[in-house]
Design an enzyme around this catalytic site. Sequence first.
Site, PDB file in Angstrom:
ATOM      1  N   ASN A 109       0.859  -1.189   0.000  1.00  0.00           N
ATOM      2  CA  ASN A 109       0.000   0.000   0.000  1.00  0.00           C
ATOM      3  C   ASN A 109       0.891   1.232   0.000  1.00  0.00           C
ATOM      4  OD1 ASN A 109      -2.434   1.540   0.230  1.00  0.00           O
ATOM      5  ND2 ASN A 109      -2.013   1.822   2.411  1.00  0.00           N
ATOM      6  N   HIS A 111       0.881   5.166   1.283  1.00  0.00           N
ATOM      7  CA  HIS A 111       0.153   6.016   2.235  1.00  0.00           C
ATOM      8  C   HIS A 111       0.822   7.383   2.289  1.00  0.00           C
ATOM      9  CE1 HIS A 111      -2.470   6.922   5.577  1.00  0.00           C
ATOM     10  NE2 HIS A 111      -1.440   7.429   6.202  1.00  0.00           N
ATOM     11  N   SER A 138       4.830   6.772   2.484  1.00  0.00           N
ATOM     12  CA  SER A 138       5.394   5.474   2.858  1.00  0.00           C
ATOM     13  C   SER A 138       4.785   4.391   1.987  1.00  0.00           C
ATOM     14  CB  SER A 138       5.041   5.121   4.309  1.00  0.00           C
ATOM     15  OG  SER A 138       5.363   6.164   5.200  1.00  0.00           O
ATOM     16  N   ASP A 147      -2.987   0.598   7.743  1.00  0.00           N
ATOM     17  CA  ASP A 147      -1.757   1.396   7.600  1.00  0.00           C
ATOM     18  C   ASP A 147      -0.684   0.980   8.608  1.00  0.00           C
ATOM     19  OD1 ASP A 147      -3.019   2.876   5.575  1.00  0.00           O
ATOM     20  OD2 ASP A 147      -3.829   4.311   7.017  1.00  0.00           O
TER      21      ASP A 147
END
Length: 196
Positions: A109, A111, A138, A147
């Site tokens: 992911n 972020h 990140s 997250d």
Amino acid sequence: MSKARTAVLISGRGSNMMALVEAARAPEYPAEIVCVVSSRADAGGLDFAAANGIATRAISHKDYATREAYDSAIDVYLRSMKVEAIALAGFMRVLSADFVAGWDGRILNIHPSLLPAYKGLHTHERAIADGARIAGCSVHLVTPELDGGPVLLQAEVPVLPADTPGTLAARVLRQEHRIYPQALAWLANRIIEDRE
Ligand code: GRF
């Protein structure tokens, strides 16, 4: 060397997805973007993906009674496409623990904060409200905690006195487009090594 077959999951404009598609054009890049899945049929990114010859699929949570049923529909599609790695790129749905377990260590992911600071939404508003001097983005491995998975790569940008959430977001986004392809290359290389 066959490339790691990668799905990108989006919900909107898809600029990070575009950065991954552009990076994957390089012959030596270890990942191939084989499909783009969107949680919204009107996501702008779908047109770009289709125009680039990538399989697209809109799968809306509104068509499923539970989170598990929704995630299962995504899972079935990804497995039908023989996907090996998943890149979440502005995908606005939280994936269930079962889904994440089924792809353990294979979901990334991006972020827009320097995790573990500012998990969740409105990261730039919060950073400016706090008077932060440094912001950033990140790329992390996805775990069931939102997250919260291990961070692979980060980039910092300054927060300037005149910044609004919009100007800061644009500065951070340029770094997102730089580090996401690097992080996906790392995961893809690991997947290719695991195959051997
Ligand atoms: C990016 O800021 C990303 O970090 C966050 O959502 C935004 C998606 O933008 N998760 P885009 O759809 O990739 O342009």
